[in-house]
Structure formats: C-alpha cells, structure tokens
Write a protein that holds these residues in place. Sequence first.
Motif, PDB file in Angstrom:
ATOM      1  N   THR A 208      18.422  27.880  45.602  1.00 25.32           N
ATOM      2  CA  THR A 208      18.792  29.179  44.609  1.00 25.32           C
ATOM      3  C   THR A 208      19.575  29.803  43.956  1.00 25.32           C
ATOM      4  N   LYS A 209      20.814  28.535  44.117  1.00 24.75           N
ATOM      5  CA  LYS A 209      22.329  29.332  43.060  1.00 24.75           C
ATOM      6  C   LYS A 209      22.319  27.594  42.127  1.00 24.75           C
ATOM      7  N   ALA A 210      22.540  27.885  41.254  1.00 24.43           N
ATOM      8  CA  ALA A 210      23.051  26.729  40.203  1.00 24.43           C
ATOM      9  C   ALA A 210      24.023  26.254  40.437  1.00 24.43           C
ATOM     10  N   PRO A 211      23.722  25.773  40.042  1.00 27.07           N
ATOM     11  CA  PRO A 211      25.758  24.853  40.488  1.00 27.07           C
ATOM     12  C   PRO A 211      26.774  24.905  39.879  1.00 27.07           C
ATOM     13  N   PRO A 212      27.728  24.445  39.467  1.00 26.76           N
ATOM     14  CA  PRO A 212      28.897  25.064  39.064  1.00 26.76           C
ATOM     15  C   PRO A 212      28.998  23.513  38.112  1.00 26.76           C
ATOM     16  N   LEU A 213      29.272  23.993  36.591  1.00 25.88           N
ATOM     17  CA  LEU A 213      28.977  22.426  35.547  1.00 25.88           C
ATOM     18  C   LEU A 213      31.013  22.431  35.608  1.00 25.88           C
ATOM     19  N   VAL A 214      30.962  21.440  36.177  1.00 24.88           N
ATOM     20  CA  VAL A 214      32.594  21.015  36.621  1.00 24.88           C
ATOM     21  C   VAL A 214      32.852  19.502  35.812  1.00 24.88           C
ATOM     22  N   GLU A 215      35.259  19.835  35.556  1.00 24.44           N
ATOM     23  CA  GLU A 215      34.482  19.722  34.121  1.00 24.44           C
ATOM     24  C   GLU A 215      35.590  17.713  34.613  1.00 24.44           C
ATOM     25  N   ARG A 216      35.397  16.577  34.276  1.00 25.25           N
ATOM     26  CA  ARG A 216      36.204  15.822  35.174  1.00 25.25           C
ATOM     27  C   ARG A 216      36.682  14.942  34.166  1.00 25.25           C
ATOM     28  N   GLY A 217      37.346  13.664  33.989  1.00 29.27           N
ATOM     29  CA  GLY A 217      37.860  12.845  32.938  1.00 29.27           C
ATOM     30  C   GLY A 217      37.414  13.305  31.650  1.00 29.27           C
ATOM     31  N   THR A 218      36.415  12.258  31.596  1.00 26.16           N
ATOM     32  CA  THR A 218      35.525  12.290  30.200  1.00 26.16           C
ATOM     33  C   THR A 218      35.034  12.879  30.192  1.00 26.16           C
ATOM     34  N   GLY A 219      34.173  14.397  31.122  1.00 27.15           N
ATOM     35  CA  GLY A 219      33.265  14.629  31.092  1.00 27.15           C
ATOM     36  C   GLY A 219      32.840  15.863  31.691  1.00 27.15           C
ATOM     37  N   VAL A 220      31.899  15.972  32.304  1.00 29.00           N
ATOM     38  CA  VAL A 220      31.206  17.099  33.163  1.00 29.00           C
ATOM     39  C   VAL A 220      30.319  16.741  34.162  1.00 29.00           C
ATOM     40  N   ALA A 221      29.918  17.158  35.242  1.00 24.87           N
ATOM     41  CA  ALA A 221      29.255  16.669  35.780  1.00 24.87           C
ATOM     42  C   ALA A 221      28.750  18.485  36.373  1.00 24.87           C
ATOM     43  N   ARG A 222      27.762  18.729  37.011  1.00 25.02           N
ATOM     44  CA  ARG A 222      26.678  19.957  38.025  1.00 25.02           C
ATOM     45  C   ARG A 222      26.046  19.672  38.614  1.00 25.02           C
ATOM     46  N   CYS A 223      27.015  19.995  39.828  1.00 25.40           N
ATOM     47  CA  CYS A 223      26.448  19.481  42.059  1.00 25.40           C
ATOM     48  C   CYS A 223      27.344  20.638  41.888  1.00 25.40           C
ATOM     49  N   HIS A 224      27.091  21.436  42.963  1.00 22.99           N
ATOM     50  CA  HIS A 224      28.054  22.145  44.052  1.00 22.99           C
ATOM     51  C   HIS A 224      28.778  21.093  45.157  1.00 22.99           C
ATOM     52  N   LEU A 225      28.022  20.240  45.038  1.00 21.90           N
ATOM     53  CA  LEU A 225      29.210  18.930  45.511  1.00 21.90           C
ATOM     54  C   LEU A 225      30.767  18.790  44.726  1.00 21.90           C
ATOM     55  N   LEU A 226      30.958  19.275  43.646  1.00 22.95           N
ATOM     56  CA  LEU A 226      31.791  19.359  43.591  1.00 22.95           C
ATOM     57  C   LEU A 226      33.412  19.990  43.368  1.00 22.95           C
ATOM     58  N   GLU A 227      32.649  21.110  43.017  1.00 17.81           N
ATOM     59  CA  GLU A 227      33.338  22.419  43.272  1.00 17.81           C
ATOM     60  C   GLU A 227      32.815  23.238  43.800  1.00 17.81           C
ATOM     61  N   GLY A 228      33.781  24.496  44.336  1.00 18.39           N
ATOM     62  CA  GLY A 228      32.980  25.843  44.555  1.00 18.39           C
ATOM     63  C   GLY A 228      33.297  25.769  46.458  1.00 18.39           C
ATOM     64  N   PRO A 229      32.523  26.573  47.206  1.00 15.72           N
ATOM     65  CA  PRO A 229      31.969  27.119  48.735  1.00 15.72           C
ATOM     66  C   PRO A 229      31.790  25.448  48.969  1.00 15.72           C
ATOM     67  N   LEU A 230      30.997  25.437  48.281  1.00 15.74           N
ATOM     68  CA  LEU A 230      29.492  24.155  48.782  1.00 15.74           C
ATOM     69  C   LEU A 230      30.266  22.494  49.095  1.00 15.74           C
ATOM     70  N   ALA A 231      31.328  22.625  48.231  1.00 18.03           N
ATOM     71  CA  ALA A 231      32.443  20.815  47.710  1.00 18.03           C
ATOM     72  C   ALA A 231      32.252  21.062  48.729  1.00 18.03           C
TER      73      ALA A 231
END
Lengths: 314, 697
Positions: B309-332
């Motif tokens: 239901t909840k759109a995952p955040p776009l997370v900056e990483r070293g050389t790019g981005v990734a879009r997943c709840h596991l990487l950032e936010g309350p569900l990290a």
Amino acid sequence: MIIYLMKRLGLAAIVVMAVLLLLFSMLHMIPGNPAILALGTRATPEAIAEYTARMHLDEPVLTQFVYFLGSALQGDLGQDVFSNRAVVDIIGERIGFSLALICTGMGWAVLLGVPLGCLAAVRPGSWVDRVTGVFSVGMIAVPSFLVSIWALLLFSLELRWLPAIGAGEPGDFADQLSHLVLPAFAIGLGWVGYLARMVRASMLEVMGEPYIRSARAFGLTPRRVVLGYALRVAILPTITLIGMGFGGLISSAVFAEIIFARPGVGKMIFDAVSDRNFPIVQGGVLVATGFYILVVLMSDLLIAWLDPRVRSSL
Amino acid sequence: MKDMDTHMTDETLLNIDALSLEFRTNRGQVKALRDISFPVKKGRILGIVGESGSGKSTVLWSILGLLAGNAKVTAGRVDYGDRDLLTLDAEALRALRGEEVSVVFQDPMTSQIPVLPYARQMSDILYRRAMSEADKRAAAVDMLRRVGIPDPESRVDAYPHQFSGGMRQRAGIAMSMLTGPNLLLADEPTTALDVTMEAQMIGLMRGLRDDFDTTIVVVSHNLGLIAEMCDDVVVMYAGEVVETGEVHDIFHNARHPYTRALLECDPARIADVSRKLPVIPGDIPDLTKPLAGCIFASRCQKAMPACATKAPPLVERGTGVARCHLLEGPLADASWPPPASVSTVARDDGAAAPLPANAGEPLLEVRDLNVQFRTMGALKARIRGVARPFVDAVLDVSLDIRPGETLALVGESGSGKTTLGRTILNLQAAAGGSVRFDGTEIGNMAERRFKPLRRDMAMMFQDPTGSLSPRKSVRALITEPLLIHGAEGRDLDAEAERLADMVRLPRGFLSRYPHELSGGQARRVGVARALALNPRLIVADEPTAGLDVSVQGEILNLMADLQAEHGLSYLIITHNLPVVRHIADRIAIMYLGRIVEDGPAAEVFANPAHPYTRALVEGVPQPDPDRRRPPSAAIEGEVPSLLRRPKGCDFATRCPLARDACRPAKPEHRHITPDRRHACLFPLTDTQDNKNKTETP
Ligand SMILES: Nc1ncnc2c1ncn2[C@@H]1O[C@H](COP(=O)(O)OP(=O)(O)O)[C@@H](O)[C@H]1O
Ligand code: SF4
Ligand code: SF4
Ligand SMILES: [Mg+2]
C-alpha cells in the motif's frame, strides 16, 4: 539467372503448345467436316478438296497436328475464309489498336491507383482512404462492359465530348488519341480502386516492418521513407498482381472494342466467331494468349530484377 | 576495470526526468512507464536491464520520439543539452536522428531493408552531408572495414540477406556509427546472435565508444552483456526504475530485492552445479490496473504488509538510487542486503534425484548418421558440372542417450543441431547411418510404421507461441497429440487437467488462447503437449530461448522434476551454455554437422579438450564486471557456410591452434576416457602420452 530464364521460356513454350493443341482439337471436335468449318459453308467443293489436301485432313490426326504445329510455328496461321488473306497479316493490321488500348487502360490505372494507394496508406482514415475504399468496392461489382456503355452514352452521345466509334483517322494522332480515351477509361476504371486497395494493404503491412522504423530512426525524410523504402518493397506483390491482371484486361478490351467498334483483335475475334470464320478466331486467340504469357513473364522478370532475394534464389 | 576510469566524467549528456507514458489498448490504458528518471553520462556506456515487458525498449524509443501511435507521454522531460526532446518539433527531432543520436536494432534481419544494398542504405543515412556519392561510398566502406567486415570494397554492394547473422549486425553497427553520433542507443543488440558473435559485438561496441567518444545506452535482459559492457546500470521492473548505480555497485552490492533476485537467478552466476535453479515466482503485474505501493511487492521475498500500500522511498546510495522500504524509513532493515553468500530468492529444494550414471542400455543409439540437403536442382548441377549438389548438414554423428539421462547438444546456429534432432524423430530423412530406439532400428522408417513410436518420442519446439495454433484453446492444444494418436475411450477433459497439473499450469488456463499466455506459460503448454503421450524421450529444441532468467528456471526445474518422476530422457538442443552446465548429464558439441567433442558435462566444462569447446565455454560473457575478458578473448570469424566446408579439420579456419597438420584430413574421433571423445589432433586435454604434443604448439 540464365537457367531460370530458360526454364521460364520453356514453360511459356509448353503453354503455347497446349493452347495450339486446344485450338487444333476444337476444330476437330466440333461435329462436321473441318474443311467446311475452316472455309465456311459457302465453300466450293474444289476449295474444300484443295483445303483438305493442303491441311492433310485425310491423314491421321496426329500427323495433321504436326503439320498444323509446323505451320503455326512458321507464322502461318491460315487464311481468312472470306478474303483469303493471311491471318497473320490481318492480325498485324489490328494488333496495334488493341495494344494501345490495353496498355493505356492499365497505364492510367497504375499511374492513378498506386499513388492513391500510397496516400491512403500514409493517412489511414483520411478522405483519400475512404474514397478509394468505397470506389474500389463499387467498381469490383460493376463489369467493365457496363462502364463502357455508360461512358459511351454519357460522354459521346449525351455530352458529345468524345467520339463514339472507331479508332480515328489513320495518321491523325490527335484523332486516334481522342478515340482511345473512352475505351481506355472504361477498362482501366475498375483497376484504379483495386490497385489503390492492393497498394494500400501492402504498404500498411510494410510500414509496420522494423526496417521502416530503422529508416525513420536514421532521420530519413518521411517522403524518402514512404517512396524510397516502403513503396520499394510494397510494390512487389502489386507487380505480380498487375501481370496476372492483364488476363482480365484482355477480356475487358474485347468488350470495349465491340462496344466502341474499335478495329482491334478483340473485335476481330468477335466478328469472326459470328461469321464462323475459324482461322481468324484461332489466330486471334493464339495472339491473345501469347501476349498474356509474355506479360506474366515480364512481370516475373521485373520482380527478380527489383527484389535481390528473389534474384539470388534463382 | 582499467578502462572504466578513463571514462569517468560527470557531465550529463541526456537526462530523463520523471517520464511517464501510457499505451492506449483495448484492454485499457497500459501504464508502461511511471516516473522514470536517470541521467546518461557523457562518454559512458549505460545499460538498462530488466525482464521483458519492463519498459526498457519503450524508454529508448521515447528518447528518439519514435513511439508507437497509441503511446502518450503523460509527464516528464528528456533533456538533451538544453532541449527537451519530448517537446521538440518533428523537423528538429529528425535532424537529430541518425546524426546526433543513432540506433542499433535487435534483429538485424528484420531491421535492414532487404531490397537495397548496404552502399545505398548507408549513403541514404548521409543524405544531409554535402558529400559526393563517391565520398559517401568511401565513408561506408571505411566504416564497414572498421567494424570488421572483410573485403568491404565489394561487400558494400551486398544486400542484407547475403550476409550471415553476425555480419549483418556488424553492418547494422556500421550504419549507426556512420555519422559519428554523440549518443548510440542499442536495443538488445546481441539477442539474435550466438555467444561467440555476442562477445565480438561487445568488444566492437566498446572499441567504437573509445574511438569515437560516443555515449552508449544499451538495453538487454542479458546480465552477462551488461556486466561486460557497461559502466552504469539502470534496473527496471514493470515500468519503473527500481535501482541505478555504477556497474560494480549493481553487481556486487545490489540494494533492491529485485536486482538481487535477478542476479541470483542467472545460472552463469551459480557456481555449484545444481539441477534446480532459483526463480522469481509470479508474473509482472497487469499495468492496466491501478497500482499502489511497491510495484515488486507481489513477487518480493522480503515483502512486508505495508509494501502493498505504501510507496517505497527513493534512497540515494553511493553511485545511484534504489527504491525500497528496506533501505530507509520506519520499515528499514539493517540486516538488508545480506552478504552475497545468502540466498534471497525462491529455491525449490525438493531436489530432483540425480540419476545413477550408466543406468543400463542406451535408449537411443545413433551411429554414423548423415543428413544431406540438396543445394541445387539436378539440371543446374548438370549444367554447372557440380558432382555433389548437396551439403552435409549432419556428418557421421554417433551418440547414445540412456534412460533418464539428459544429453545437451550444443553449438552455434548453423551447426546442424535441429536437423539432427529432427532426423532422430524421423521428421527428416537420413542419407546414411542408423538410429536405434530401445533396440529397434528406426532410421528412415515409413511414417505408417513409425507412428506408434511417436508416442515414445516427443518434440518440444523452439518458439512456443509460433508453434501453437492461435485459434485453439490450451485445452485443445494439450490434448491434440492424444487425438492424433487415437485416444479412444479416454476422458479428454480429465487428461487436459492431468497434464495441466503436471506442468503446474493453473486449470483456469485451459480455456485460454495462446496470445493470452506469457512466455513461460506458453512454454508450459509446450511441455504439456510433449508429455501428453507419456513419452520416454523428449527432444527439446531451445527450451528456454527468449525467456528471462527469472522464468527460465521454472521451466528447467519443471523438466528436471518430470524427469525424476517419470524417468524421461532428454535431448536438449541449445546454445545456452550456462544452463547446460546445470541440467545436462552429458554434452555433445557440434560444429558444421560433426560432433567435435562429447562427454560428461562436468568434465567437458572443467577441461575442454577441443579448442571449439573452449571457445564456447569462454565465449559466455560473465555476469560479473570484475571478470571481464580482454576484447581479444572472443574467437574470431563465424561458422563457415556448409557449402565451404574446410577440407581438413572443420574448425581450422577459426582455430587459434590450427597448424598445417590440421588441414589435409578430418581428425578422427579419439577417446580420452571410455566416456569422452574429441576430434582434434592437438587437444587441450588428453591422455598422458599425448600431453607432450599439445604443450609445444
Ligand atoms: N505499442 C504498444 N501498445 C501497447 N502496449 C505496448 C506497446 N509497446 C509496448 N507496450 C507495453 O509496454 C510495456 C513495456 O514494453 P517494452 O518497452 O517493450 O518492454 P521491454 O523492452 O522491457 O521488454 C509492456 O507491458 C508492453 O506490453
Ligand atoms: S518495498 Fe517491499 S516489496 Fe518492494 S522491494 Fe522493498 S521489500 Fe520488496
Ligand atoms: S585439429 Fe587442428 S584446427 Fe582442428 S581443432 Fe584441433 S588444433 Fe584446431
Ligand atoms: Mg524490448
């Protein structure tokens, strides 16, 4: 390529033979004395005897056929029953009128139908597309002799724009041309819509091919993409169709010649049939068949020349 | 690794920003691209990877403004310099195409016009240049030479059909590079080619990038190609960018569960041989439906309730981005991503029992089989004075398949694999030799007598959708073999359900039609058809060609399970070597209709004896950017035409070890062990007494 050409010519020769055999057996299958058939009922007994001897009618049928074949191959198609003139000479006088009619008929249909088909394909749903669509369906349903009669009634008898009858004064090119317009219009009209639809269908198919997208991706102008690429491929099936279409066109031309009293081969055959002038019928049919075979052969060669895939498979 | 650094720049050549696009279809609006953003950096090679249907090609075509008529861009920009390509007028866009931005197409056979010679196609591309026709021709010749077309002065007048597949793609690359474009777009440039050709193309395109300083965007579902060729990677899934990054980051430090799963599914990355391959279960979601939450949620092993239901955040990483709840936010989740040694994908561990080696007498025995094809008519041969107007498509082939065994037949296209398969199934006449099935000679048997045997031997065709009649339902398709072979008294509906269950196709699919199936589902129908008559031998022609790695595993696992259950034997025809390593017991390498090496798969892979085998094994691009091969590693040239079969060793024209002794006569087959043969005079591995000979080339 040479082997292919030889094969095709061989095939054409076989078809011509078959037609000769057919004509020959027609003469012999019709009940009654072939000499009377060939010379007409008013022939004198001497003439019949002379003809029987000349055509070897008293010999076995097979021998007769060999003689018939031999003289036909030497260009001797017999004599006119009434005037005794050589059939070949008579055809020679008339064939020009027929060729002019058939080629002009097909020519204007191609010159108009192919561009219309392209336009319709480039803009599906546009007015050109809809008009050619309706037109082609309408024209397929109407036989060309009806078009001839309407054209005759409307343009020569009613509006008096164009002459109705004959082929024009010999030597007067403008006059001959004006006599050509109506019959050529009549026999070509159905082909305009038909060709336009064929070209449209074939173009639409080709326009969806990946190589057309490549051409556009390389920035070629739309004009070049349509005319230089798509049409270059789409025209190939149309050429075959046109070649085969000459068969139908020849029969339309016969009617047109009758209706417009044009002194061509078609009218000649028609008159000869009603007069039971058998050698003329024979010669006329042979020439028509030969012409058809030649056109189909030329269209196949044209395809081989235009399509390298066909060329290298030969 | 080295060449990477020389292309490190931060200048952006093309920037795709929040691009969204829909296709109008009769099923509704397909939301094919949603909020796509990524930069293309100047002078670098960017790879777009993802399963088919993820929107990779659509991104490429939208850069060029050559989308299908039913496409509509709903948002976003594609900035090239200071211009937005999406709002550029038609004329300006056309001026760009072919000059500044050019394209290499997937299938060179269909993307090059068949009726114009290359000289003409190439001078047409240069139509904007003020050059004489002679100069254009010279430019075309130069570029053909640069891409490795031999004898370009005369070949420039050839038509596409006169070139082999590899040459055609080289010519396609030459066409796209002719104007020296700034940006080259390549859509699956090697998918239609063999591995050896693929390696050559990768080397060629990297070389061209260096010479012409061209930026390249390449789309592929082949991880090996991406790893070997690219500097940066964009991972797409179902119309979204899920992760971007520099190639080493993506391959060694993937953050997104989809990227991770895709990498783990690639058989070339699975070191230990295992009959069961990992898979990503499920299908790409229906893009006509409203989409919420994470697009990957329905197939993600790590999915949490909130992901749907909840759109995952776009997370900056070293050389790019990734879009997943596991990487950032309350569900990290701090433990994500786990180390590479931990598997994150579905693994079906009910491992198919390995079969005992040498289990009994061979089921199929082929001896000295020959197949010939006529090259010209009898008349033409007579006139030209050709004594043998035919070619040897299969030459003296001998092989055995034991019950329950899988034999993989491997070789480049044109090596005669399919012909051999068809001849074994009596679909093609043999010119000599013998085929015995279960002790009975079946070679060239009359069809009437062979028909009962057709129940025992089935064929699984390449290109499933092409070989399935589009007007028949799945039910009719999978029971068709039963009808042909007189299934009187059988309940066809029950049979259809039994077969559907066997191939794990939901019963609801029985009433569908082929066009409603995905690639993997169509393959399952193909497997069900092959199984319908309970065969003992299945000849499978490229069973997974064109499938994504994530789906390929499902089909192969299914085949392995069916084999373990029913004791089936398989003859698998393929050019996919990474797969062969996992599924085959034995492997036979074919070249120009001859078997040049055969033996137990593991041994052949570990220690190829024939130089051609080694070329194939090493020809597969490794899905690991640290294991890039030098450009020279690819074997050169292509399979010669059967019409020009070399007199001596067939491989001599391409063999790096060829010497004079190889040319007078065909090398005989020799045994290394009773189970392993090769046909090379100077093998790379051999019995001890031959060792000395090989070490002094
Ligand atoms: N012309 C079209 N009409 C309708 N849908 C299309 C069209 N082209 C592509 N699609 C859809 O858009 C999505 C992305 O397709 P595509 O860009 O071809 O993916 P990929 O190249 O990654 O395989 C798919 O769902 C596909 O079915
Ligand atoms: S957001 Fe949730 S479902 Fe999506 S990839 Fe991450 S863990 Fe999986
Ligand atoms: S026989 Fe010679 S040419 Fe042939 S594979 Fe062996 S080394 Fe190469
Ligand atoms: Mg694609």
